[in-house]
Design an enzyme around this catalytic site. Structure first.
Site, mmCIF file in Angstrom:
data_model
loop_
_atom_site.group_PDB
_atom_site.id
_atom_site.type_symbol
_atom_site.label_atom_id
_atom_site.label_comp_id
_atom_site.label_asym_id
_atom_site.label_seq_id
_atom_site.Cartn_x
_atom_site.Cartn_y
_atom_site.Cartn_z
ATOM 1 N N HIS A 99 0.881 -1.168 0.000
ATOM 2 C CA HIS A 99 0.000 0.000 0.000
ATOM 3 C C HIS A 99 0.922 1.223 0.000
ATOM 4 O O HIS A 99 2.020 1.173 0.579
ATOM 5 C CB HIS A 99 -0.834 0.115 1.268
ATOM 6 C CG HIS A 99 -1.719 -1.048 1.592
ATOM 7 N ND1 HIS A 99 -1.268 -2.175 2.207
ATOM 8 C CD2 HIS A 99 -3.048 -1.216 1.412
ATOM 9 C CE1 HIS A 99 -2.288 -3.014 2.395
ATOM 10 N NE2 HIS A 99 -3.383 -2.457 1.912
ATOM 11 N N ASP A 102 2.354 2.017 3.366
ATOM 12 C CA ASP A 102 3.319 1.063 3.954
ATOM 13 C C ASP A 102 4.752 1.506 3.703
ATOM 14 O O ASP A 102 5.636 1.264 4.514
ATOM 15 C CB ASP A 102 3.221 -0.342 3.329
ATOM 16 C CG ASP A 102 1.827 -0.903 3.314
ATOM 17 O OD1 ASP A 102 1.038 -0.523 4.185
ATOM 18 O OD2 ASP A 102 1.543 -1.735 2.429
HETATM 19 C C1 XUL Z 1 -7.266 -6.542 4.590
HETATM 20 C C2 XUL Z 1 -6.511 -6.940 3.394
HETATM 21 C C3 XUL Z 1 -5.744 -5.862 2.721
HETATM 22 C C4 XUL Z 1 -5.686 -6.002 1.240
HETATM 23 C C5 XUL Z 1 -5.023 -4.854 0.540
HETATM 24 O O1 XUL Z 1 -7.982 -7.556 5.197
HETATM 25 O O2 XUL Z 1 -6.489 -8.090 3.023
HETATM 26 O O3 XUL Z 1 -4.468 -5.833 3.258
HETATM 27 O O4 XUL Z 1 -5.047 -7.171 0.854
HETATM 28 O O5 XUL Z 1 -5.537 -3.625 0.897
#
Ligand code: XUL
Ligand code: CO
Length: 437
Positions: A99, A102
């Site tokens: 993300h 992150d």
């Molecule tokens: C949350 C989840 C996220 C997604 C990406 O449960 O799985 O981390 O994978 O936003």
């Protein structure tokens, strides 16, 4: 500098090895059904769990020992890039996912956030070029900051919608810069707390609007990643619109997004929705929309998303069977959206946990391949549905030659003579055990 000086590059040593830092089952180049394991599996490490998770939970403080914490947030972010690529290289993992938030600190303004992102993703690009490691997918975190407490695409506030759009635009710019194969939308807060104050249709129209803007922007900048929606029924929302694979497919079809969007399915999200992981994979596969997977597992006794590393060989075998039947998942992959337990706080646990997940998937792959080679499941299906192709009435219905009246006459004539066949389910499961164990 090395963050894991005690760990060499992980090698395959086989089941009998006593070396904890070795693969027992994953042999990257071993050919299974005509393809090396690494091409079937396309493993990815998730930045958020591996690099930023601190081991805290709602009841307790951080536990994780992490040697990359620096003097400033940007120092930490830069150290993390170094450490992350060391982990990927030592594991022999060729893909990663992140993300925006992150990898780079949010700073005090949108400009600062975007500048931080540019600086850190430039650094990531250097490491990618040096190592040949590739970006499986990136995404925008549109759920952690308080501004998203009523959603991002589904927000009641157009200014929040604009902020989300800015993050997605930047996410796509970064995806282009790093050659991302996929781009993910997980709508953690795209849902509602109560229907009393919610215009469900308006909110979903707006999520689709954001997705269409993303397709258009990708076309404009000449970068077309495979867009993926990641379903989850709840948490943090009480109800998430992308509840499960079937609900998300209805959304995709309703808004005409099937040409650009597929699904990123996560094992623990499947079980939260009351499904097995293989059910979710099957639904997506049958829609031609199985894009990628987030590999983890939940806990039968806990009702939330525990994101454990996958170690259940039976479950992974059934998942890998669906993936093989799908002809693989490229350009998707197997992303370990999984975190070490709070008590596995040592740096080396990050490596050991990924080895466990990779070995489990290698075993699942090999068993699933054997099931296919032996036609175990296809024979079961052929037998169970056999009467549709080896009886006159079955053939005639499938050929479209019957209607309610003709079938009614048939039923009156033969009705009580139906010979039912047992499915012998317990026997089938016992034979499956022999494949797995
Ligand atoms: C949350 C989840 C996220 C997604 C990406 O449960 O799985 O981390 O994978 O936003
Ligand atoms: Co996930």
């Amino acid at each position: 500098m090395s963050y894991f000086p005690q760990v060499e590059k992980i090698q395959f040593e086989g089941k009998g090895t006593k070396n904890r830092f070795a693969f027992r089952h994953y042999k990257a180049d071993e050919v299974v059904l005509g393809k090396p394991m690494k091409e079937h599996l396309r493993f990815a490490v998730a930045y958020w769990h591996t690099m930023t998770q601190d081991g805290s939970d709602p009841f307790g403080m951080p536990t994780n020992e992490r040697t990359w914490i620096g003097a400033t947030e940007m120092d930490t972010a830069k150290n993390r890039v170094e450490a992350f690529f060391e982990i990927l290289e030592k594991l022999g993992v060729e893909y990663f996912c992140f993300h925006d938030i992150d990898v780079a600190p949010a700073g005090n303004s949108i400009e600062e956030f975007m500048n931080n992102l540019d600086e850190i993703t430039d650094l990531i690009k250097v490491k990618m070029d040096q190592t040949g490691i590739k970006l499986l997918w990136n995404t925008a975190n549109m759920f952690s900051h308080p501004r998203f407490n009523n959603g991002a695409g589904s927000t009641n506030d157009p200014e929040v919608f604009a902020y989300a759009a800015a993050q997605v635009k930047k996410g796509l710019d970064i995806s282009k810069k790093l050659g991302g194969a996929n781009y993910v939308f997980w709508g953690g807060r795209e849902g509602y707390e109560t229907l009393l104050n919610t215009d469900m249709k308006f909110e979903q129209d707006n999520i689709a609007r954001l997705f269409k803007m993303s397709i258009a922007y990708g076309e404009k900048i000449g970068h077309k990643p495979q867009f993926l929606i990641e379903p989850k029924p709840k948490e943090p929302s009480k109800h998430q619109y992308d509840f499960d694979a079937a609900t998300t497919m209805a959304f995709i079809k309703n808004y005409g997004l099937e040409g650009d969007f597929k699904l990123n399915l996560e094992a623990n999200h499947a079980t939260l929705a009351g499904h097995t992981f293989e059910h979710e994979l099957r639904v997506a596969r049958e829609y031609g929309a199985l894009g990628s997977i987030d590999a983890n597992q939940g806990d039968m006794l806990l009702g939330w998303d525990t994101d454990e590393f996958p170690t259940n060989v039976m479950d992974v075998t059934l998942a890998m069977y669906e993936i093989l039947q799908n002809g693989g998942i490229a350009p998707g992959g197997v992303n370990f959206d999984a975190k070490v337990r709070r008590s596995s706080f040592a740096m080396e646990d990050l490596i050991l946990a990924h080895i466990a997940g990779m070995d489990t998937f290698a075993r699942g792959l090999k068993v699933a391949a054997k099931l296919i080679e032996d036609k175990f499941i296809s024979d079961l299906l052929a037998e169970r549905y056999g009467k549709w192709t080896n009886t006159e009435i079955g053939k005639s219905i499938l050929a479209g030659k019957e209607d309610l009246e003709s079938l009614s006459s048939y039923a009156y004539k033969h009705g009580d003579a139906i010979e039912l066949e047992s499915s012998h389910i317990e026997y089938v499961k016992s034979v499956l055990n022999d494949y797995v164990f």
